[in-house]
Design a protein around this motif. Structure first.
Motif, mmCIF file in Angstrom:
data_model
loop_
_atom_site.group_PDB
_atom_site.id
_atom_site.type_symbol
_atom_site.label_atom_id
_atom_site.label_comp_id
_atom_site.label_asym_id
_atom_site.label_seq_id
_atom_site.Cartn_x
_atom_site.Cartn_y
_atom_site.Cartn_z
ATOM 1 N N ASP A 100 0.822 -1.337 0.074
ATOM 2 C CA ASP A 100 0.126 0.091 0.034
ATOM 3 C C ASP A 100 0.919 1.267 0.021
ATOM 4 O O ASP A 100 0.311 2.321 -0.043
ATOM 5 C CB ASP A 100 -0.960 0.053 1.354
ATOM 6 N N ASP A 101 2.068 1.076 0.261
ATOM 7 C CA ASP A 101 3.130 2.238 0.412
ATOM 8 C C ASP A 101 3.578 2.806 -1.075
ATOM 9 O O ASP A 101 4.270 3.686 -0.780
ATOM 10 C CB ASP A 101 3.998 2.019 1.366
ATOM 11 N N ILE A 102 3.465 2.029 -2.015
ATOM 12 C CA ILE A 102 4.184 2.018 -3.160
ATOM 13 C C ILE A 102 3.123 2.218 -4.287
ATOM 14 O O ILE A 102 2.287 1.363 -4.209
ATOM 15 C CB ILE A 102 5.002 1.051 -3.667
ATOM 16 N N GLU A 103 3.126 3.181 -5.172
ATOM 17 C CA GLU A 103 2.183 3.329 -6.261
ATOM 18 C C GLU A 103 2.910 3.324 -7.712
ATOM 19 O O GLU A 103 3.976 4.182 -7.632
ATOM 20 C CB GLU A 103 1.338 4.567 -6.173
ATOM 21 N N TYR A 104 2.469 2.630 -8.624
ATOM 22 C CA TYR A 104 3.033 2.838 -9.927
ATOM 23 C C TYR A 104 2.225 4.087 -10.567
ATOM 24 O O TYR A 104 1.124 4.023 -10.791
ATOM 25 C CB TYR A 104 2.743 1.492 -10.746
#
Lengths: 372, 372
Positions: A307-311
């Motif tokens: 949930d802490d990383i977004e593409y």
């Protein structure tokens, strides 16, 4: 192709080269079993769509679980499936080019081959090709049940084509193709239901008109992974053509089922495995999965389990990752849920089958790029 | 792949199977000659980017016209170019995965191989791989000149990496990678110019700082098909890395040059050839070119030479054509200018070279899918 194999059987997942497609074998087995069970419970056949996976290995598992055969969209794709052992193939699409009509007719010598039409001249061309080959090709009339793409209008126009097929010595009228593509991706269940109710009504009426003319439908086919329960329960459709259910993707995750749950309990089995290849900024990182590894036509991929990383953006060979807490480091691995599974699989030569954190099998995407 | 060959040499264009990629040989020859001439006029080298075409056949023509070699983005792509006869390859990208570092180091035994870095640990890993192979790998420091993607900051951080490369026994410091990707597609010339002026200033300053430390830049590389004249005239860049100019695409057609002309006189040489496969509505038609034949990441394709027909939507294997005057009929052929050439070429196994309306050659897209 030899230089492009991303893994070896037995290898730990952490050693697999990236970017590549992973298939979670537990998840795909769950999906295959579940769809087969739903079809059996409704007393309808499953003819799984091979355009999603393009893999005879996966087709074989679907058929072993009860599917009667596969759908394809292209002649070269159908040839690949037949060569891979499938004996019953529906090209759920029109075929127009003369050389492809000849190949289609030839393929009917070695397998059950069914194709769709929506045009009288195309029926004549198909008959000529089958006559030249001395084969019999089964034919469905495609009706436009609301998708607005291919297909004649339901009712009388469909009956006229069916009669033309029945009158052709090397063709066999086998029923109707009645697929509503856009409905699959409509988010709200009620909206999808309304579209499919209209499709079912148009199909039921056309089946009845055909029956009144002595033309029985061996196959009434349609349905995709977003709406299949509706067609299965219709009492009219007798073959489901779902494809994406084996993998699922980020777009299918956005649709909601009748009870409010997402994705009808199919699991994500397809992942784009990627490596952080540059980390020179605090708030973002660059990974090695760009436009040549996944298709963004239906939106960007979702980072699985993070949930802490977004593409946040794709260029040809790079993906930009939002990393607001500066947690990623060079060499980190991530699993992405592709935005759209079918065109993503079409970019890859191999599916790396994993069980837990180990490579169990490698499946070639044998029909990759088979667009003729 | 044998089943997927869309044409035969000598065949009339009208008999070519669709969907497939056509290359107008007169147009590509014009483009290759023109870019070579611009580079020569400015006294800079051209290192054409092979990620656009993925074809050793086209690389050979670029080199015959004066290019010093090619750029690639991936190790497997570079291997394909070396196997196809190219002796001088820059991977204009970072390589992180251990098995790919080993393959990169091995490739340096048979060709000049140059790679980019933006991380000290990556330099150590590269040195270890080259030492293990007993080869020497040339290395550029990638600086972020405004793209915000890979690359360290210009100036001192770049110099620190250059010193680490120079100190590594199996690496050779060869210069700077200073490419501004997003600038290529900025529509207005003045906006592009402003971005590249900043990139040139940062690059000039870094080259000077390196020189003050005794580190000379054999290569100062960058530039794409949207900005190359600016880098060529900078007095700092000495290698141009343009790729798309061989083909052009609908997105590049939207950028405007200094004098207001579009596309700087490069011609469209790449076309997606498609057939009308369904025509059951008066105001539209369905063609056989969908998401598996072209990439829509930079917008939809443009119908070549037909102002009356518009490509209005793509699904997996279908394209929807607006046909307001009801002119199209089943079997009609159209040539589409792809929205984005690089990821479109990556979907195909063959480029069908045409001269006028006849097939003159077939070029395999040998590095298609080479993403490792």
């Amino acid at each position: 192709m030899a230089l492009n194999i991303p893994a070896e059987v037995g290898m730990p997942l952490a050693e697999v080269d990236t970017p590549c497609l992973l298939v979670d074998l537990d998840a795909i087995e769950h999906n295959i079993e579940r769809m087969a069970r739903v079809a059996a419970e409704h007393g309808v056949r499953l003819r799984a769509h091979a355009k999603s996976h393009k893999s005879p290995d996966i087709a074989a598992r679907q058929i072993a679980a009860g599917a009667v055969g596969v759908c394809c969209q292209k002649v070269s794709e159908a040839e690949t499936m037949v060569r891979g052992g499938v004996r019953d193939v529906l090209i759920s699409n029109e075929v127009v080019n003369p050389r492809m009509l000849a190949r289609l007719a030839a393929l009917a010598a070695t397998a059950r081959v069914i194709v769709c039409v929506d045009d009288a001249d195309n029926i004549a061309a198909l008959e000529a090709a089958a006559a030249h080959c001395g084969t019999t090709v089964e034919v469905l009339v495609e009706i436009d049940v609301g998708a607005g793409r291919c297909g004649v209008a339901p009712g009388a126009p469909a009956c006229a084509l069916a009669r033309a097929i029945a009158a052709a010595p090397h063709l066999r009228f086998s029923g109707l193709q009645a697929y509503h593509g856009p409905a699959q991706h409509v988010r709200a269940f009620g909206d999808r239901e309304a579209l499919i109710e209209r499709a079912i009504a148009a199909t039921r009426d056309t089946v009845a008109q055909l029956a009144a003319q002595g033309l029985d439908c061996d196959i009434v086919g349609g349905a995709g992974s977003g709406t299949y329960r509706l067609e299965a329960a219709s009492g009219v459709y007798n073959e489901l053509q779902c494809g994406s259910y084996v993998f699922m993707d980020a777009d299918y995750q956005r649709i909601v089922m009748a009870d409010g749950r997402p994705t009808d309990d199919f699991r994500n089995s397809l992942f784009l495995y990627t490596t952080v290849m540059s980390k020179t900024k605090a708030d973002k990182a660059i990974c090695d999965a760009g436009l040549k590894s996944h298709s963004v036509d239906s939106g960007l991929p979702v980072v699985f389990g993070r949930d802490d990383i977004e593409y946040i953006g794709a260029s040809d060979e790079h993906g930009e990752l939002g990393d607001p807490h500066d947690r990623l480091v060079l060499g980190d691995r991530l699993m992405l849920i592709p935005g759209h599974c079918d065109p993503t699989v079409n970019l890859h030569d191999w599916l790396v089958g994993i069980r837990g954190d180990r490579v169990e099998t490698l499946w070639p995407v044998a029909a990759r790029g088979m667009s003729l």
